[in-house]
Design a protein around this motif. Structure first.
Motif, PDB file in Angstrom:
ATOM      1  N   ASN A  16       0.823  -1.208   0.000  1.00 27.35           N
ATOM      2  CA  ASN A  16       0.000   0.000   0.000  1.00 27.35           C
ATOM      3  C   ASN A  16       0.858   1.259   0.000  1.00 27.35           C
ATOM      4  N   LYS A  17       1.964   1.228   0.734  1.00 29.83           N
ATOM      5  CA  LYS A  17       2.849   2.393   0.772  1.00 29.83           C
ATOM      6  C   LYS A  17       3.392   2.708  -0.614  1.00 29.83           C
ATOM      7  N   MET A  18       3.766   1.683  -1.359  1.00 33.67           N
ATOM      8  CA  MET A  18       4.318   1.887  -2.701  1.00 33.67           C
ATOM      9  C   MET A  18       3.262   2.422  -3.658  1.00 33.67           C
ATOM     10  N   PHE A  19       2.031   1.930  -3.525  1.00 34.57           N
ATOM     11  CA  PHE A  19       0.983   2.272  -4.487  1.00 34.57           C
ATOM     12  C   PHE A  19       0.252   3.563  -4.139  1.00 34.57           C
ATOM     13  N   TYR A  20       0.101   3.825  -2.849  1.00 34.20           N
ATOM     14  CA  TYR A  20      -0.761   4.923  -2.418  1.00 34.20           C
ATOM     15  C   TYR A  20      -0.018   6.156  -1.899  1.00 34.20           C
ATOM     16  N   PRO A  28       0.059  11.062   0.712  1.00 32.35           N
ATOM     17  CA  PRO A  28      -0.805  10.279  -0.172  1.00 32.35           C
ATOM     18  C   PRO A  28      -0.765  10.830  -1.600  1.00 32.35           C
ATOM     19  N   ASN A  29      -0.874   9.940  -2.588  1.00 28.08           N
ATOM     20  CA  ASN A  29      -0.779  10.353  -3.987  1.00 28.08           C
ATOM     21  C   ASN A  29      -2.144  10.322  -4.679  1.00 28.08           C
ATOM     22  N   HIS A  35      -9.030   6.501  -3.976  1.00 24.14           N
ATOM     23  CA  HIS A  35      -9.561   5.640  -2.913  1.00 24.14           C
ATOM     24  C   HIS A  35     -10.405   6.458  -1.934  1.00 24.14           C
ATOM     25  N   PHE A  36      -9.866   7.587  -1.519  1.00 26.71           N
ATOM     26  CA  PHE A  36     -10.548   8.495  -0.591  1.00 26.71           C
ATOM     27  C   PHE A  36     -11.927   8.870  -1.135  1.00 26.71           C
ATOM     28  N   VAL A  94      -4.330  15.981   2.658  1.00 26.16           N
ATOM     29  CA  VAL A  94      -3.402  16.555   1.676  1.00 26.16           C
ATOM     30  C   VAL A  94      -2.849  15.440   0.798  1.00 26.16           C
ATOM     31  N   PHE A  95      -2.859  15.667  -0.519  1.00 19.63           N
ATOM     32  CA  PHE A  95      -2.351  14.695  -1.485  1.00 19.63           C
ATOM     33  C   PHE A  95      -1.366  15.399  -2.417  1.00 19.63           C
ATOM     34  N   ARG A  96      -0.275  14.730  -2.750  1.00 21.16           N
ATOM     35  CA  ARG A  96       0.607  15.260  -3.790  1.00 21.16           C
ATOM     36  C   ARG A  96       0.279  14.533  -5.086  1.00 21.16           C
ATOM     37  N   THR A  97      -0.185  15.297  -6.072  1.00 22.69           N
ATOM     38  CA  THR A  97      -0.662  14.681  -7.313  1.00 22.69           C
ATOM     39  C   THR A  97       0.348  14.759  -8.445  1.00 22.69           C
ATOM     40  N   GLY A  98       1.497  15.434  -8.220  1.00 24.27           N
ATOM     41  CA  GLY A  98       2.529  15.491  -9.253  1.00 24.27           C
ATOM     42  C   GLY A  98       3.191  16.847  -9.320  1.00 24.27           C
ATOM     43  N   GLY A  99       4.484  16.867  -9.692  1.00 21.89           N
ATOM     44  CA  GLY A  99       5.207  18.128  -9.844  1.00 21.89           C
ATOM     45  C   GLY A  99       5.138  18.956  -8.575  1.00 21.89           C
ATOM     46  N   ASP A 100       4.748  20.224  -8.740  1.00 24.78           N
ATOM     47  CA  ASP A 100       4.598  21.099  -7.572  1.00 24.78           C
ATOM     48  C   ASP A 100       3.128  21.270  -7.218  1.00 24.78           C
ATOM     49  N   GLU A 101       2.299  20.307  -7.604  1.00 28.47           N
ATOM     50  CA  GLU A 101       0.858  20.410  -7.393  1.00 28.47           C
ATOM     51  C   GLU A 101       0.397  19.502  -6.257  1.00 28.47           C
ATOM     52  N   PHE A 102      -0.370  20.093  -5.367  1.00 25.06           N
ATOM     53  CA  PHE A 102      -0.996  19.360  -4.270  1.00 25.06           C
ATOM     54  C   PHE A 102      -2.508  19.521  -4.376  1.00 25.06           C
TER      55      PHE A 102
END
Length: 445
Positions: A16-20, A28-29, A35-36, A94-102
């Motif tokens: 789960n740590k690797m995937f999420y 969290p990604n 999932h949330f 809070v989720f980090r979705t990529g680059g400098d975007e949260f």
């Protein structure tokens, strides 16, 4: 267990740590966000509690990354994520979705939507202050786009799309603000937003290309220069005019990546042209204020000149009045440093921006390019003819070369010749040409 903990509840194991989870920041990604949202959609709380999705982008992150390196860029993102988590506390995730975007998700009871605005304002206020990393202090304001479920959409895909449109609107309104999505915004920004989304892929998909417009020395009746012009044929949007995509690039910060691409590919084409055919011309390249401000820029230019073994004396950077006059003193310092390399500076589109002859006395330039809007009426409008004549005369007295842009007919050329204009550029001479067309054109001229 509070509502957020319930929605975020996942078995804590290595898979789960690797995937999420995001490897860099530990947050969290995008997978966890899905999932949330899925847990929320099947829960009873969705009947009484809405979700606000705040799409957050750091306005100055590229500057930090380019000037201090990826190590500090990564540190900044990790610390910024922790700050965001502290600000939303138990009200959101809070989720980090990529680059400098949260992405921040905030749960709100149906009648307490003001809770979302309170959190958005707290985020803006915190990132208006410096963030300390080691012995450096960094400042990066944020832009936020907000979409609400179920008010705006009930699927995560739509919600992300609408929040992204709202984020784009925040950036268009000067950054450092938040904007709620609305339908009118989506329609009004549809074209620009489409350009913005596809622009991110344009470099990877090799959709950008260069054209070159020749310049004629009037006295010698000889081709003496070319201007490199960026063009874009999008696989999704078709041909996009430079006026459209360069404007969006400047608004969104993509101008840095675009500018690097233009400079390197222009120099590569120029190298081929001079090596293969022996043509020795001036190469004009458009440069923006954002590029000048980048700490990387000066060394990047040196590296590119060395890579392609090109003499700086053959290169001319074209910068508009309005670009130079932003942070005037700082830009003048940077331009002087570039000129010390031997690169010439051309004041592009003269007359469109601040339009004061006084600026010509202190700007560190070598050439004036009179905008086509001044040239078009000179055969009919006596006042405009006198004005253009005066610009040429004063520019020469100050030691500048003068190029007239947008010359379309022989009558304009004859008048400019009488005014002792040095060079012309425009469809009378040639439209902008692809590389192969340019080679053919130069062999004939």
């Amino acid at each position: 267990m509070n509502i957020i903990d319930e929605l975020m509840n996942l078995e804590n194991n290595d898979i789960n740590k690797m995937f999420y989870y995001d490897f860099l920041t530990g947050f969290p990604n995008r997978n966890y966000l899905e999932h949330f949202f899925n847990v929320y959609k099947v829960s009873e709380m969705q009947k009484t509690v809405g979700i606000a999705l705040l799409y957050i982008d750091f306005d100055n992150f590229k500057f930090i990354n380019n000037n201090f390196g990826h190590t500090y860029g990564d540190k900044f993102l990790t610390v910024a994520g922790k700050i965001l988590k502290g600000l939303v506390s138990e009200s959101g995730a809070v989720f980090r979705t990529g680059g400098d975007e949260f992405v921040v998700t905030v749960l709100f009871p149906a009648r307490e939507i003001n809770k979302v605005e309170v959190i958005a304002k707290s985020i803006l206020n915190r990132f208006r202050k410096y963030l300390k990393l080691d012995h450096y202090e960094f400042l990066s304001t944020v832009s936020i786009g907000i979409a609400l479920c179920p008010n705006h959409a009930t699927s995560l895909t739509e919600l992300m799309k609408f929040a992204d449109i709202a984020l784009f609107s925040s950036k268009n309104h000067g950054k450092n603000t938040f904007t709620y999505y609305n339908e009118e915004m989506g329609e009004a920004n549809k074209r620009k937003f489409g350009i913005f989304l596809n622009m991110k892929k344009a470099l990877q998909k090799n959709e950008l290309y260069l054209e070159f417009q020749p310049q004629l020395d009037i006295k010698q009746n000889k081709i003496v220069g070319i201007e490199a012009l960026a063009r874009w044929k999008s696989s999704e949007l078709g041909d996009i005019s430079p006026a459209e995509f360069i404007s969006v690039a400047e608004e969104t910060g993509f101008i840095i990546d675009l500018g690097k691409w233009v400079i390197e590919n222009s120099l590569a084409a120029y190298k081929r042209l001079s090596h293969k055919n022996g043509f020795l011309l001036d190469l004009g390249i458009n440069v923006s204020a954002a590029q000048l401000h980048g700490g990387y820029f000066y060394q990047f230019i040196i590296d590119m000149l060395k890579k392609y073994n090109i003499k700086p004396e053959n290169i001319k950077f074209e910068i508009t009045e309005s670009q130079i006059m932003q942070a005037k003193e700082e830009n003048i310092k940077k331009i002087n440093r570039i000129r010390e390399l031997g690169i010439k500076i051309s004041l592009d589109d003269f007359g469109v921006g601040y339009s004061s002859m006084n600026y010509l006395t202190f700007l560190p330039i070598d050439e004036i390019k009179i905008d086509s809007s001044f040239i078009a009426p000179i055969t009919e409008d006596n006042k405009m003819r006198v004005l253009v004549d005066s610009i040429i005369y004063l520019s020469h007295r100050l030691g500048y070369t003068v190029t007239a842009e947008g010359v379309e007919n022989k009558e304009q050329l004859e008048l400019l010749k009488e005014m002792s204009c040095d060079r012309i550029q425009g469809h009378l001479l040639s439209k902008s040409l692809g590389y192969d067309e340019l080679e053919t054109f130069l062999k004939k001229h």
